[in-house]
Design a protein around this motif. Structure first.
Motif, PDB file in Angstrom:
ATOM      1  N   ARG A  26     -28.192 -66.507  51.037  1.00 39.36           N
ATOM      2  CA  ARG A  26     -28.545 -67.936  51.014  1.00 39.36           C
ATOM      3  C   ARG A  26     -29.474 -68.237  49.846  1.00 39.36           C
ATOM      4  NH1 ARG A  26     -30.598 -70.184  56.666  1.00 39.36           N
ATOM      5  NH2 ARG A  26     -30.852 -72.001  55.308  1.00 39.36           N
TER       6      ARG A  26
ATOM      7  N   LYS B  72     -17.417 -73.887  66.882  1.00 37.63           N
ATOM      8  CA  LYS B  72     -18.544 -74.671  66.368  1.00 37.63           C
ATOM      9  C   LYS B  72     -18.314 -75.124  64.935  1.00 37.63           C
ATOM     10  CE  LYS B  72     -22.659 -73.431  67.507  1.00 37.63           C
ATOM     11  NZ  LYS B  72     -23.969 -72.754  67.662  1.00 37.63           N
ATOM     12  N   TRP B  73     -17.732 -74.249  64.114  1.00 37.55           N
ATOM     13  CA  TRP B  73     -17.582 -74.567  62.698  1.00 37.55           C
ATOM     14  C   TRP B  73     -16.151 -74.973  62.336  1.00 37.55           C
ATOM     15  CZ3 TRP B  73     -20.697 -69.567  61.188  1.00 37.55           C
ATOM     16  CH2 TRP B  73     -22.066 -69.805  61.409  1.00 37.55           C
TER      17      TRP B  73
ATOM     18  N   LYS C  85     -28.682 -58.584  58.641  1.00 41.19           N
ATOM     19  CA  LYS C  85     -29.248 -59.893  58.968  1.00 41.19           C
ATOM     20  C   LYS C  85     -30.138 -60.407  57.845  1.00 41.19           C
ATOM     21  CE  LYS C  85     -29.016 -58.865  63.885  1.00 41.19           C
ATOM     22  NZ  LYS C  85     -29.764 -58.569  65.127  1.00 41.19           N
TER      23      LYS C  85
ATOM     24  N   TYR D  69     -18.167 -69.352  67.084  1.00 40.80           N
ATOM     25  CA  TYR D  69     -18.304 -69.894  65.730  1.00 40.80           C
ATOM     26  C   TYR D  69     -16.993 -70.506  65.238  1.00 40.80           C
ATOM     27  CZ  TYR D  69     -22.598 -67.302  66.091  1.00 40.80           C
ATOM     28  OH  TYR D  69     -23.811 -66.837  66.519  1.00 40.80           O
TER      29      TYR D  69
ATOM     30  N   ARG E  57     -22.136 -71.559  55.972  1.00 42.43           N
ATOM     31  CA  ARG E  57     -22.878 -71.764  57.218  1.00 42.43           C
ATOM     32  C   ARG E  57     -23.653 -70.487  57.540  1.00 42.43           C
ATOM     33  NH1 ARG E  57     -21.332 -76.163  56.296  1.00 42.43           N
ATOM     34  NH2 ARG E  57     -20.296 -77.691  57.663  1.00 42.43           N
ATOM     35  N   HIS E  58     -24.792 -70.652  58.196  1.00 43.67           N
ATOM     36  CA  HIS E  58     -25.584 -69.505  58.627  1.00 43.67           C
ATOM     37  C   HIS E  58     -26.354 -69.892  59.879  1.00 43.67           C
ATOM     38  CE1 HIS E  58     -29.254 -66.683  57.980  1.00 43.67           C
ATOM     39  NE2 HIS E  58     -28.318 -66.064  58.680  1.00 43.67           N
ATOM     40  N   GLU E  59     -26.148 -69.114  60.916  1.00 50.35           N
ATOM     41  CA  GLU E  59     -26.854 -69.377  62.167  1.00 50.35           C
ATOM     42  C   GLU E  59     -27.023 -68.062  62.919  1.00 50.35           C
ATOM     43  OE1 GLU E  59     -25.539 -71.266  66.302  1.00 50.35           O
ATOM     44  OE2 GLU E  59     -25.695 -72.776  64.709  1.00 50.35           O
ATOM     45  N   GLY E  60     -28.267 -67.681  63.168  1.00 54.52           N
ATOM     46  CA  GLY E  60     -28.516 -66.439  63.890  1.00 54.52           C
ATOM     47  C   GLY E  60     -27.914 -65.253  63.165  1.00 54.52           C
TER      48      GLY E  60
END
Length: 266
Positions: free
Chosen positions: A53, A8-9, A46, A5, A65-68
């Protein structure tokens, strides 16, 4: 675990990692802004990300950001602390700030809420303890059943409002972090401000009486409704601590439950 991350970010580490029972966190910079990278390790954390959000940065930290299992959050950098205020003569102000934050969280949102646990299911740990131990646990369970059967003002709850889950975000004001995954009567969210076992003054009768007065007014719940939620919540929290083998914290909660029961009898 952070590296994918960070790349990626386009994040820059900005402090030492923090490890909690439910997640791993790393302070970072994101587009020059202070942020927190959080990797959830349990289901509650989780789903909590989905609640963050849904709040959209109103009353809560912004989600960048939010992923998985990964969540990138706005990071609190303000100098003030509710728990420090509560211990240094500003307990009333700390409670009012927390109540104002809760009210912002409970405000309607245009988007559908994520799938959450009902408050009835949330209380499931209280019932077996009440059957085994009776006494004050049974009284708390009886009040809880009455409250759960007559809920009003049902909202997405934070589920764990305490003095270290409402933080100073500087110009953005006081904002919440780390929600649970529960929906129900808004009264539930105010009880932990009075029960919080991390606050050493929580079982003092004078502090209890004063904060019931302050929070009942600031929340608009009224004294009796707040006291009933405090009694119910204190029993539930004590049951959770007993499940974890923490008898000392359970006893703190039951002392608060006793204060609530006595105040209701007056």
């Amino acid at each position: 675990m952070f590296e994918p991350y960070l790349t990626k970010w386009t994040l820059q580490p900005d402090g030492a990692p923090i490890h909690t029972p439910g997640s791993d966190l790393l302070p970072v910079r994101f587009d020059g802004l202070p942020a927190m990278l959080k990797i959830a390790r349990d289901s509650e954390e989780k789903v909590g990300a989905l609640v963050m959000r849904w709040w959209g940065g109103e009353g809560a930290a912004r989600v960048y950001r939010h992923e998985g299992d990964a969540l990138l959050l706005e990071r609190a950098t303000g100098p003030a602390s509710l728990i420090r205020m509560a211990l240094e003569g500003e307990d009333d102000q700390a409670s009012r700030i927390a109540c104002a934050t809760i009210a912002r969280l409970h405000a309607p949102r245009p988007a559908p809420a994520p799938e959450l646990v009902t408050l009835e299911a949330w209380f499931r740990s209280l019932w077996p303890v009440a059957r085994r131990q009776g006494g004050l646990f049974a009284e708390a369970a009886g009040v809880a059943r009455e409250l759960l059967g007559s809920q009003r003002e049902v909202v997405v709850l934070h589920g764990d409002v305490h003095h270290e889950n409402v933080l100073d975000f500087g110009e953005r004001g006081w904002l919440a972090i780390d929600p649970k995954r529960v929906i129900g009567d808004r009264g539930y969210d105010y009880a932990n401000l009075i029960c919080n076992p991390e606050l050493p003054t929580v079982t003092q009768p004078a502090r209890f009486a004063r904060q019931v007065e302050v929070i009942a007014e600031a929340s608009g719940l009224g004294r009796e409704r707040l006291l009933r939620w405090v009694l119910a919540y204190a029993g539930l929290s004590a049951a959770w601590f007993l499940e974890d083998g923490d008898a000392e914290s359970a006893e703190s909660d039951m002392r608060v439950a006793r204060l609530a029961a006595e105040a209701l009898d007056r």
